[in-house]
Design a protein around this motif. Structure first.
Motif, PDB file in Angstrom:
ATOM      1  N   THR A  94      -3.977 -10.094   1.531  1.00  0.00           N
ATOM      2  CA  THR A  94      -2.642 -10.174   2.120  1.00  0.00           C
ATOM      3  C   THR A  94      -1.891 -11.348   1.499  1.00  0.00           C
ATOM      4  O   THR A  94      -2.408 -12.466   1.455  1.00  0.00           O
ATOM      5  CB  THR A  94      -2.722 -10.377   3.646  1.00  0.00           C
ATOM      6  OG1 THR A  94      -3.493  -9.314   4.227  1.00  0.00           O
ATOM      7  CG2 THR A  94      -1.335 -10.400   4.264  1.00  0.00           C
ATOM      8  N   LEU A  96       8.150  -8.710  -5.053  1.00  0.00           N
ATOM      9  CA  LEU A  96       7.403  -7.518  -4.658  1.00  0.00           C
ATOM     10  C   LEU A  96       6.961  -6.674  -5.844  1.00  0.00           C
ATOM     11  O   LEU A  96       5.824  -6.194  -5.891  1.00  0.00           O
ATOM     12  CB  LEU A  96       8.240  -6.668  -3.698  1.00  0.00           C
ATOM     13  CG  LEU A  96       8.476  -7.265  -2.311  1.00  0.00           C
ATOM     14  CD1 LEU A  96       9.270  -6.295  -1.454  1.00  0.00           C
ATOM     15  CD2 LEU A  96       7.156  -7.612  -1.644  1.00  0.00           C
ATOM     16  N   ILE A 132       2.976  -5.846  -6.397  1.00  0.00           N
ATOM     17  CA  ILE A 132       2.435  -4.490  -6.320  1.00  0.00           C
ATOM     18  C   ILE A 132       1.787  -4.099  -7.643  1.00  0.00           C
ATOM     19  O   ILE A 132       0.684  -3.538  -7.678  1.00  0.00           O
ATOM     20  CB  ILE A 132       3.542  -3.496  -5.928  1.00  0.00           C
ATOM     21  CG1 ILE A 132       4.003  -3.771  -4.493  1.00  0.00           C
ATOM     22  CG2 ILE A 132       3.049  -2.056  -6.057  1.00  0.00           C
ATOM     23  CD1 ILE A 132       5.247  -3.007  -4.097  1.00  0.00           C
ATOM     24  N   ILE A 158      -1.454   0.035  -0.389  1.00  0.00           N
ATOM     25  CA  ILE A 158      -0.643  -1.158  -0.141  1.00  0.00           C
ATOM     26  C   ILE A 158       0.328  -0.924   1.011  1.00  0.00           C
ATOM     27  O   ILE A 158       0.966   0.121   1.106  1.00  0.00           O
ATOM     28  CB  ILE A 158       0.111  -1.555  -1.425  1.00  0.00           C
ATOM     29  CG1 ILE A 158      -0.904  -1.972  -2.507  1.00  0.00           C
ATOM     30  CG2 ILE A 158       1.099  -2.682  -1.160  1.00  0.00           C
ATOM     31  CD1 ILE A 158      -0.294  -2.144  -3.882  1.00  0.00           C
ATOM     32  N   ARG A 159       0.425  -1.914   1.883  1.00  0.00           N
ATOM     33  CA  ARG A 159       1.353  -1.897   3.004  1.00  0.00           C
ATOM     34  C   ARG A 159       2.346  -3.040   2.847  1.00  0.00           C
ATOM     35  O   ARG A 159       1.955  -4.173   2.565  1.00  0.00           O
ATOM     36  CB  ARG A 159       0.602  -2.050   4.337  1.00  0.00           C
ATOM     37  CG  ARG A 159      -0.429  -0.948   4.587  1.00  0.00           C
ATOM     38  CD  ARG A 159       0.265   0.380   4.843  1.00  0.00           C
ATOM     39  NE  ARG A 159      -0.669   1.453   5.147  1.00  0.00           N
ATOM     40  CZ  ARG A 159      -1.102   2.335   4.253  1.00  0.00           C
ATOM     41  NH1 ARG A 159      -0.705   2.243   2.988  1.00  0.00           N
ATOM     42  NH2 ARG A 159      -1.928   3.295   4.606  1.00  0.00           N
ATOM     43  N   LEU A 160       3.630  -2.737   3.022  1.00  0.00           N
ATOM     44  CA  LEU A 160       4.689  -3.746   2.954  1.00  0.00           C
ATOM     45  C   LEU A 160       5.263  -3.946   4.350  1.00  0.00           C
ATOM     46  O   LEU A 160       5.649  -2.978   5.014  1.00  0.00           O
ATOM     47  CB  LEU A 160       5.798  -3.302   2.003  1.00  0.00           C
ATOM     48  CG  LEU A 160       5.381  -2.946   0.572  1.00  0.00           C
ATOM     49  CD1 LEU A 160       6.590  -2.457  -0.219  1.00  0.00           C
ATOM     50  CD2 LEU A 160       4.734  -4.134  -0.111  1.00  0.00           C
ATOM     51  N   VAL A 168       8.186 -11.043   3.062  1.00  0.00           N
ATOM     52  CA  VAL A 168       7.538  -9.732   3.093  1.00  0.00           C
ATOM     53  C   VAL A 168       6.036  -9.949   2.950  1.00  0.00           C
ATOM     54  O   VAL A 168       5.593 -10.677   2.053  1.00  0.00           O
ATOM     55  CB  VAL A 168       8.040  -8.807   1.964  1.00  0.00           C
ATOM     56  CG1 VAL A 168       7.361  -7.439   2.065  1.00  0.00           C
ATOM     57  CG2 VAL A 168       9.553  -8.652   2.024  1.00  0.00           C
ATOM     58  N   VAL A 193       2.573  -8.392   1.877  1.00  0.00           N
ATOM     59  CA  VAL A 193       2.040  -7.333   1.022  1.00  0.00           C
ATOM     60  C   VAL A 193       0.533  -7.315   1.237  1.00  0.00           C
ATOM     61  O   VAL A 193      -0.152  -8.293   0.929  1.00  0.00           O
ATOM     62  CB  VAL A 193       2.357  -7.595  -0.463  1.00  0.00           C
ATOM     63  CG1 VAL A 193       1.887  -6.427  -1.323  1.00  0.00           C
ATOM     64  CG2 VAL A 193       3.847  -7.839  -0.661  1.00  0.00           C
ATOM     65  N   GLN A 194       0.029  -6.224   1.776  1.00  0.00           N
ATOM     66  CA  GLN A 194      -1.401  -6.138   2.082  1.00  0.00           C
ATOM     67  C   GLN A 194      -1.995  -4.902   1.416  1.00  0.00           C
ATOM     68  O   GLN A 194      -1.479  -3.794   1.568  1.00  0.00           O
ATOM     69  CB  GLN A 194      -1.628  -6.063   3.589  1.00  0.00           C
ATOM     70  CG  GLN A 194      -3.098  -6.088   3.999  1.00  0.00           C
ATOM     71  CD  GLN A 194      -3.251  -6.130   5.510  1.00  0.00           C
ATOM     72  OE1 GLN A 194      -3.425  -5.097   6.145  1.00  0.00           O
ATOM     73  NE2 GLN A 194      -3.169  -7.327   6.086  1.00  0.00           N
ATOM     74  N   GLY A 195      -3.060  -5.113   0.645  1.00  0.00           N
ATOM     75  CA  GLY A 195      -3.726  -4.006  -0.020  1.00  0.00           C
ATOM     76  C   GLY A 195      -5.223  -4.061   0.217  1.00  0.00           C
ATOM     77  O   GLY A 195      -5.767  -5.090   0.630  1.00  0.00           O
ATOM     78  N   ALA A 254       1.310   3.719  -1.240  1.00  0.00           N
ATOM     79  CA  ALA A 254       1.958   2.558  -0.632  1.00  0.00           C
ATOM     80  C   ALA A 254       2.815   3.008   0.544  1.00  0.00           C
ATOM     81  O   ALA A 254       3.302   4.144   0.586  1.00  0.00           O
ATOM     82  CB  ALA A 254       2.816   1.834  -1.661  1.00  0.00           C
ATOM     83  N   LEU A 284       5.884   1.520   3.461  1.00  0.00           N
ATOM     84  CA  LEU A 284       6.777   0.500   3.999  1.00  0.00           C
ATOM     85  C   LEU A 284       6.747   0.612   5.516  1.00  0.00           C
ATOM     86  O   LEU A 284       7.194   1.610   6.085  1.00  0.00           O
ATOM     87  CB  LEU A 284       8.197   0.709   3.472  1.00  0.00           C
ATOM     88  CG  LEU A 284       9.269  -0.249   4.000  1.00  0.00           C
ATOM     89  CD1 LEU A 284       8.953  -1.687   3.605  1.00  0.00           C
ATOM     90  CD2 LEU A 284      10.647   0.157   3.478  1.00  0.00           C
TER      91      LEU A 284
END
Length: 250
Positions: free
Chosen positions: A167, A175, A179, A190-192, A206, A208-210, A218, A220
């Motif tokens: 994260t 971003l 990404i 990936i979650r934004l 923001v 960013v979690q992957g 991905a 949003l």
């Protein structure tokens, strides 16, 4: 002797000291801590932990985790360890190192994968931006190489087990690079999560979690507005910043 300010986190639940001059803790560590899907007994790594706010908030919310914070500035790392000790968080430790180098201790096996989750608020000020007059603040905020974000993603992601999460808290302008770097290093699904300072304003933070090895698309997520029109925190933000509530990253 450097002057410290004495405050608290999570509405007084945690005692917190930081240097009065230089980089000051913002909302990002608390928001990241709320989003990490940790469970009791898991191992957590934070890159650039500062005085330890993020790991402390996460350890308060999820009892029984083990956490290591890596911090470039030796005095700040020592202060983080003091904060951990003062709050009885004896499963947290701070180590002085500069990514991509990591401390030569058993917690970082050569093959990587020793942690369930990692999180960080990487430096993002451009290399050609005006320097801060305070060296510690400059260290915390300035990108020292054009590929620094990629270095952080590679270094931290390598330490996370398969399907564990990485994260990052970033400005919206970073971003694309984040990404692309995550995908290049095998981090997907990936979650934004955007955070708007007020309704109708552009998002400034923001998350960013992957997931390491994740193959999902991905997404949003709805995100959160942090302040009401009168400047006070929204109830949703208050639940995280004052009460230590979790943030569902999907």
């Amino acid at each position: 002797m450097e002057v410290l300010s004495h405050g608290t986190l999570l509405d007084g639940r945690l005692r917190y000291r930081q240097f009065r001059q230089g980089y000051r803790t913002g909302l990002e560590p608390v928001l990241m801590a709320a989003s990490v899907p940790a469970r009791p007994g898991q191992r957590i790594l934070e890159g650039g932990c500062g005085a330890g706010a993020g790991l402390m908030c996460l350890a308060w919310r999820v009892a029984g985790i083990t956490g290591i914070g890596v911090e470039r500035d030796a005095r700040t790392a020592a202060l983080a360890q003091t904060n951990f000790n003062d709050n009885g968080l004896d499963r947290l430790r701070a180590a002085c190192a500069t990514l991509p180098d990591l401390p030569a201790i058993a917690d970082f096996p050569l093959q990587g994968g020793g942690f369930d989750h990692a999180f960080a608020n990487p430096p993002w000020h451009r290399t050609d931006a005006s320097a801060s007059p305070d060296p510690r603040r400059d260290i915390a905020r300035r990108v020292v190489a054009n590929d620094m974000l990629n270095v952080w993603v590679r270094s931290l992601g390598r330490q996370v087990r398969h399907h564990g999460t990485l994260t990052l808290a970033l400005p919206a302008a970073s971003l694309d690079a984040a990404i692309a770097s995550m995908r290049a290093h095998g981090i997907g699904s990936i979650r934004l999560i955007p955070f708007w300072p007020k309704a109708g304003r552009p998002a400034r933070i923001v998350l960013v979690q992957g997931r390491v090895g994740g193959r999902g698309d991905a997404a949003l997520l709805p995100g959160m507005t942090l302040h009401r029109a009168d400047g006070h925190f929204t109830p949703e933000a208050d639940a995280i910043l004052r009460d230590g509530a979790p943030l569902d990253a999907g």
